[in-house]
Design an enzyme around this catalytic site. Sequence first.
Site, PDB file in Angstrom:
ATOM      1  N   SER A 885      35.081  31.735  30.794  1.00 19.88           N
ATOM      2  CA  SER A 885      34.537  32.280  32.016  1.00 19.88           C
ATOM      3  C   SER A 885      32.987  31.679  32.015  1.00 19.88           C
ATOM      4  CB  SER A 885      34.438  33.759  32.315  1.00 19.88           C
ATOM      5  OG  SER A 885      34.057  34.391  31.344  1.00 19.88           O
ATOM      6  N   LYS A 928      32.087  43.069  35.690  1.00 19.73           N
ATOM      7  CA  LYS A 928      30.828  41.959  36.010  1.00 19.73           C
ATOM      8  C   LYS A 928      30.244  42.388  37.020  1.00 19.73           C
ATOM      9  CE  LYS A 928      33.408  38.308  33.322  1.00 19.73           C
ATOM     10  NZ  LYS A 928      34.129  36.964  33.641  1.00 19.73           N
TER      11      LYS A 928
END
EC number: 3.4.21.53
Length: 984
Positions: A885, A928
């Site tokens: 990511s 996140k």
Amino acid sequence: MKGFDTNLRLQASSSPSLQFSNGFLPKRLDFINLQFRNSYPRSFSPTMLKLLSSSASRVHHLTPAIRLGSAQVESPLFKALSQLTGWNRRSASLGHRAFFCSEPTDGAAEAEAKAAESDSEGSDSKSSSAIVPTNPRPEDCLTVLALPVPHRPLFPGFYMPIYVKDPKVLAALQESRRRQAPYAGAFLLKDDPSTDSASSTDIEKNINELKGKELLNRLHEVGTLAQISSIQGDQVILVGHRRLRITEMVSEEPLTVKVDHLKDNPFDMDDDVIKATSFEVISTLRDVLKTSSLWRDHVQTYTQHIGDFTYPRLADFGAAICGANRHQAQEVLEELDVHKRLRLTLELMKKEMEISKIQETIAKAIEEKISGEQRRYLLNEQLKAIKKELGVETDDKSALSAKFKERIEPNKEKIPAHILQVIEEELTKLQLLEASSSEFNVTRNYLDWLTILPWGNYSDENFDVARAQNILDEDHYGLSDVKERILEFIAVGRLRGTSQGKIICLSGPPGVGKTSIGRSIARALNRKFFRFSVGGLADVAEIKGHRRTYVGAMPGKMVQCLKIVGTANPLVLIDEIDKLGRGHAGDPASALLELLDPEQNANFLDHYLDVTIDLSKVLFVCTANVIDTIPNPLLDRMEVISIAGYITDEKVHIARDYLEKTARGDCGVKPEQVEVSDAALLSLIENYCREAGVRNLQKQIEKIYRKIALKLVRAGAVPEEPAAAIDPEEAEIVTKLDEAPENHIVKENPVSSAEESKEEAETEKIVVEKVMIDESNLADYVGKPVFHAEKLYEQTPIGVVMGLAWTSMGGSTLYIETTVVEEGEGKGGLNITGQLGDVMKESAQIAHTVARKIMLEKEPENQFFANSKLHLHVPAGATPKDGPSAGCTMITSLLSLATKKPVRKDLAMTGEVTLTGRILPIGGVKEKTIAARRSQIKTIIFPEANRRDFDELAENVKEGLEVHFVDEYGKIFELAFGYDKQED
């Protein structure tokens, strides 16, 4: 040969006879069996024992006289010693044997030999092994074979068997016996200095290895002249005559030495000290005989078959039969002073008497204990028989059967038919088994488990959705998705009228309340709660149970759970299912499949019970930190509910509504005594407890309240109970702390000094004060901040971009930095640091390629990547990093350096990029997002495929965020560097 004494004679018998001559009293007597201690000369062989028989009943005449010069007087010593024989006239028992003979006298050996030969004509043919008269006298033997004695020295007048392994020595002994000179020297072997301790076998082995001078050096100088009584195989029977001393060696093999015959030092027979010592020896003998029967036959045999009894013989007798070690016995043998020898013997016998007393005490204590236990057992058995006869009490088997039947009687209709059949068969088997057999205990335990399980017993479930909602809200703040799933389960159960067990898996970071959620669910459903952890479990038997054939077999955890909770529909919390182990005892994860599969757990089979159990009504709740380590077949049976963690606002509510109340109660602090400001609580969360869960926050709050409690106690704020005669209002005691600024105390009821003095004079009341915790003094209670702001830059510099990462502790922000190392034509390259994993290293290579491609499209004339050697670093190099990511963030960092433009302020991004520039979806959207909010980030870039995940987040999490969803990197380039004209 003169001094012939024929007063001692024994009747001839079929037993082998022993004849003495050459200075000995010419007596013919049978060998005397004498029981001896293990520490005495080693036991005789069976062959030797056959030669010996008891002859106490054959004694016809003894001469109780001691020769003193030429006169014969009645011996008071012999009278005293002869009294000892009255204790026991039994023949000596079998066991270890020792044998006695008389000392030589000045009698005529030849005449005695003739008399002995005439007496031995009718003897058994075995008499050839007995000692025969010899022509050479003992004092004529000045050169003898040296025989080593391993264990104890041979005393004059005693027999000893030894084993001769050396063929040369054995042949020399046989040759001496044939020549009518059957004499040898018996010398005690010294300790081997090379070994501290050795067994008897090792000592005998060492003797056989010694030869010549080496053997001579290991022998004591003083020994005993011994007559060779018999030789059978390698066994030689020696009879001690007199003391010898080695003077020199004659030959080495076999070892032959010259010897001097030792005589006792002259002594006065009428000396009072010697008499007193000898009488003390006899007295000690009498005392030992009272406690030890081992010595009675010694004294009886010796007094029956000894000729003249003298002081030296008394000393030798005592030293020979007592339990002294080899060195003490050798010391007595070497002592030629009769008085000193008597004293040494007396010391040894005193020790023997003490040992006998201790032995008697131990034997008596053991006998009393054993007799007491036997008596108690007998009385108990009689009591049982009496009660059974009167009908007062049944036997054990009947009582057990009645107990088991009483258990199953109330629920007999609910118990399945196959279970009832097994119970009846086991009850019948129990009646046929003996209570003392091991099978009886196995059957009893098996029936105990079968009958105690809650067959068909279910707790009354509460399907009130509103009540369940209140309970869940009361125990937990937030977690709306989890609560919604539980309410759905309750609603289905209400519509169906019954609830089917499901398998729910709560996954999330530590401290988010997974275990406590399971407890709240049980309370909301009115089910019994049972928790067991499978973290590190490596034995299948913990789940499926042991076979009953094993010692200490037990059922598995599920059967134990049903026994403990008492219902067949509990809520079972299987904790830490992602940490299952796998050992030599099988794979527990595979064993859990039968337990957690809704299609199989209706017929769960435990190895111990060996009957199927219905677990379909059990509600299973599993917890895990990550689901990646759970095997796929097991994960397929579960319904996973993710708990991402709590944002700052949720942590503040949890701290206020739950954690503070609990900490105050645990520490005994009253609410009016302390106040924690919102700013202090927010600072505590941001700077000390930034993880996803609230367990660490709970620890910090407890730490604050413990320090407050200590402060209150030191200030005397402990309330005292008022006396009975005092009005409770007058006995009120409140806190009065130091008013110094550093204590941060705020007075709520300040009074003037005049009013205070007046109040003290009247009631002695103390003003109530409150401890205030705010952001300024928080460090005094919890120390320096642990975390610092993750946002390192107000305006990120060129080449630096903030990314978003996921960890098992929740989400976090992560900077990616790029800088130029070297510039020059053709020096393009990329160096990567930051302890990155393989996936992130590949992402960095892809990012470098994609960035060069984009620069070629945007600015064809820009040769930055071709001519610049770059260094990409991810800070916190000590922390391992990996995951798919970080591609978008790396490309943006490289392009920022190439275009010499910083990225947009307050921007964070996450996502993986392909070589063609497509954006791939990522995981951990909620974590996140929470990490971005914690770092005051307002703009987030997510992959387009994660739009659905973001839409499912709670509104308080999404509030105030500007989120962009992209499917190709071109949009990120525009958002990051301001090419989008619609953006500021």
